[in-house]
Scaffold this motif. Structure first.
Motif: not given
Lengths: 277, 280
Positions: B99-112
């Motif tokens: 779960n932690l890895f998934r959260t981290v890998f997805f995060m940059p996607n939200l940055i413009g």
């Protein structure tokens, strides 16, 4: 036993990868505390007594970009546009699905078609149209977002509405509900999952959008976060990388907070959008 | 009820319809028309036929941007999808920390895109400074830099789609293959990948259009430097409109070409998806 050992190795590898994934953000954070001359020259060094700048980058960055005005702009524009989009396009999609005639079929086709058109195609004419109609303020721009973003939203809503049986709505109509009440009392609760997905997708798009507000807004009076960041590039000459780092940190923090609280919905929204898109 | 609802056209349909005319339909139609005109504002347009298109295709910068964008799109589709798929494979094994890895890998996607561009400008220039160069030293560095950026941003997004796809493969199919003695590699290429074709098509398509239409990241990372050599199509069109006085018509013609390319990509994609649906 072998699989267990393998899994442990994977956990270790992925822990390292995750750390590497976060490193760019940490470096930005560290550099936001260093004097600007040290930012581009030694980006990977920790601040020391010579390079430490305290919060002066933040003060300078906020002042130069009028950051809080930009943040307010982003907030107002995103909230207004997303509210307008989910309200209007869900109603529109329901009408299109329930009233089947030539007009609604044509409209549906045009909405789907608009999803294919890249922004550059309408960039110039759209900004002229918006100018002509005085839509260069936060309220006006949300109307533009409704128009340009309607395609995906209508498409997602109608995809879901097609699968809802008519009987529930008919029962409401027999009980004397007019269409407006039927929509809000009966249809909207059923639509909730799609409402959340559309909200997430449109929020991510509008919050981060640079070009549309840059071209449409009256930039003397209104600004958004992406515009404020890019404004630091200025005309010619060197960019103040210290102020830039501070502004980057300030832009990323709200996104991380949002992500932290809405992660579940964001992942769902992404999946719903991907299947439809 | 349908009849009753029909009368409510002004409430249900009209707001979206009006906005759609302003925000899309009118600009689109006028845009097509203007691509055949010479103009600086909309009102002084003068019909000149195909001259804008001829000018666009004899503009070296545009042709350069065309193949630069094409090359970048191919490179990013391959890298993003391969990496995202590998990550998804590992994160569906039930390892600790998933779960932690998934959260981290997805995060940059939200940055413009603009913010991403500046983050990576700092990092990449920092790395390149050890070799005495910068990102804007040559278009190759700009290309590779943008590739790193796009991978960092989009692997997480595609990973989410691949994970959902992998979790949707029925357990009995995997079990049957296992009983038949499939090796892990056979399992991957003969069972998992064929079952994942819908996710693969979606992700390929998303990365394809995302990379082809890339603008913000390109603007913030290199702004096309050195001298337009790292300029992608969308940025080239923008600079033609707003950077060269008197070139508005050519910019609009380029935009129409751009639109036609994107539309053909989508049509091909739709056809591919349809033909696969028949097979299943």
């Amino acid at each position: 036993m072998k699989a267990k050992k393998q899994n442990l190795i994977f956990t270790i590898i992925f822990s390292v990868l995750s750390l590497l994934y976060v490193v760019p953000l940490v470096i930005v954070l560290i550099n936001s505390l260093k004097k600007k001359a040290f930012v581009s020259r030694y980006p990977f060094a920790l601040p020391n007594s010579r390079s430490f700048a305290g919060i002066s980058n933040y003060r300078g960055g906020i002042e130069k970009t009028e950051f809080f005005r930009a943040m307010g702009g982003s907030l107002i524009i995103t909230v207004l546009s997303v509210m307008l989009i989910i309200l209007c396009t869900s109603m529109c999609a329901w009408y299109i699905i329930r009233v089947r005639n030539k007009l609604t079929k044509l409209m549906y086709f045009l909405f789907v078609f608009s999803m294919v058109v890249p922004f550059q195609m309408v960039m110039f004419t759209l900004s002229k149209t918006a100018d002509f109609l005085h839509l260069n303020n936060p309220v006006g721009i949300s109307l533009v977002y409704l128009g340009f973003g309607a395609g995906l939203a209508v498409f997602m809503f109608s995809g879901f509405l097609k699968s809802i049986p008519l009987e529930i709505e008919e029962a409401a109509a027999i009980d004397g509900c007019g269409p407006v009440r039927t929509f809000f009392v009966v249809v909207v609760p059923i639509l909730k999952p799609t409402l959340i997905s559309v909200t997430i997708l449109q929020t991510m798009w509008i919050w981060n959008d640079y070009l549309l507000p840059y071209l449409v807004l009256d930039r003397k009076r209104y600004s958004t976060i992406p515009i404020a960041v890019q404004y630091l590039r200025g005309g010619y000459g060197a960019v103040d990388m210290g102020a830039m780092m501070a502004v980057l940190v300030l832009s990323i923090v709200p996104i991380l907070v949002f992500y932290f609280f809405c992660q579940k919905y964001i992942v769902k929204g992404v999946l719903a959008g991907a299947v439809k898109g | 009820m349908t009849k009753n609802l029909k009368k409510y056209f002004p409430i249900f349909l009209l707001p979206t319809l009006v906005a759609f005319f302003i925000g899309f339909l009118v600009p689109f139609v006028v845009g097509i028309y203007l691509s055949f005109c010479d103009f600086t504002t909309v009102s002084d347009a003068e019909f000149i036929g195909l001259k804008n298109y001829a000018d666009a295709f004899s503009d070296g910068g545009f042709l350069h941007a065309l193949w630069y964008t094409g090359l970048f799109t191919v490179a990013s589709v391959l890298t993003v999808n391969v990496f995202a798929f590998l990550v998804a494979l590992v994160l569906t094994r039930g390892i600790k920390g998933t779960n932690l890895f998934r959260t981290v890998f997805f995060m940059p996607n939200l940055i413009g895109g603009i913010v991403l561009g500046w983050i990576w400008q700092l990092i990449l220039n920092g790395v390149l400074s050890y070799f005495g160069v910068t990102l804007t030293f040559s278009a190759t560095y700009g290309f590779l830099g943008l590739l790193v950026l796009i991978n960092w941003q989009q692997i997480g997004y595609m990973m989410i789609i691949y994970i959902a796809g992998l979790q949707n493969i029925p357990e009995d199919v995997i079990e049957a293959a296992r009983i038949d003695g499939a090796s892990p590699l056979q399992m991957l290429f003969r069972v998992k990948i064929p079952m994942l074709m819908p996710s693969i098509t979606i992700c390929t398509f998303l990365t394809l259009t995302n990379s082809f239409k890339l603008f913000d990241q390109n603007l913030a990372l290199t702004n096309g430097m050195p001298s337009g050599k790292s300029e992608m199509l969308a940025l080239n069109i923008f600079n033609t409109f707003y950077g060269r006085a008197g070139w508005e018509g050519v910019g609009q013609a380029k935009a129409v070409v751009f639109f036609l390319i994107v539309a053909s990509i989508v049509l091909i994609q739709l056809r591919l998806t349809r033909s696969k649906e028949v097979e299943q």
